[in-house]
Design an enzyme around this catalytic site. Structure first.
Site, mmCIF file in Angstrom:
data_model
loop_
_atom_site.group_PDB
_atom_site.id
_atom_site.type_symbol
_atom_site.label_atom_id
_atom_site.label_comp_id
_atom_site.label_asym_id
_atom_site.label_seq_id
_atom_site.Cartn_x
_atom_site.Cartn_y
_atom_site.Cartn_z
ATOM 1 N N SER A 20 0.828 -1.296 -0.055
ATOM 2 C CA SER A 20 0.030 0.167 -0.101
ATOM 3 C C SER A 20 0.702 1.236 0.011
ATOM 4 O O SER A 20 0.422 2.524 -0.415
ATOM 5 C CB SER A 20 -0.932 0.137 1.239
ATOM 6 O OG SER A 20 -0.335 0.215 2.466
ATOM 7 N N LYS A 57 0.787 4.168 6.673
ATOM 8 C CA LYS A 57 0.087 5.013 5.889
ATOM 9 C C LYS A 57 0.358 6.469 6.044
ATOM 10 O O LYS A 57 1.153 6.870 7.267
ATOM 11 C CB LYS A 57 -1.577 5.199 6.017
ATOM 12 C CG LYS A 57 -2.266 3.853 5.758
ATOM 13 C CD LYS A 57 -2.253 3.347 4.180
ATOM 14 C CE LYS A 57 -3.131 2.213 4.118
ATOM 15 N NZ LYS A 57 -2.367 1.000 4.447
#
Length: 102
Positions: A20, A57
């Site tokens: 990700s 993230k």
């Protein structure tokens, strides 16, 4: 290696298990060092605990708080007061192991 860990008591390590964050050059199996003594700011890459799991993230606070992946195959995670999210630390170092495949 010790120069990468200025505050050993507040430093945690984590091996990334997904792609990700690949567009930030943080690839699967990279070793991340996160500092829990740093206050996370807009734009920082953070380690967060979300619904009992850890995730890495980019923290976006504007226009709305969210955890953003760096891969268009994944959707941002909106943050709200109801969401069980805890910022564990700010990523300070990324260590990649070079491929030995040719």
């Amino acid at each position: 290696v010790f120069h990468m860990i200025p505050l050993p008591p507040s430093t945690n390590d984590l091996r990334l298990a997904c792609d990700s964050m690949r567009d930030s050059a943080i690839v699967t199996a990279a070793l991340l060092l996160g500092d829990s003594s740093l206050r996370a700011r807009h734009g920082d890459i953070v380690v967060a605990r979300l619904r009992g799991d850890f995730t890495v993230k980019r923290l976006r606070l504007v226009p709305t708080p969210q955890l953003c992946p760096e891969n268009p195959a994944y959707a941002p995670i909106p943050l709200s007061d109801e969401e069980d999210v805890h910022i564990v630390g700010v990523v300070t170092t990324v260590i990649h192991t070079p491929s030995r495949n040719g």
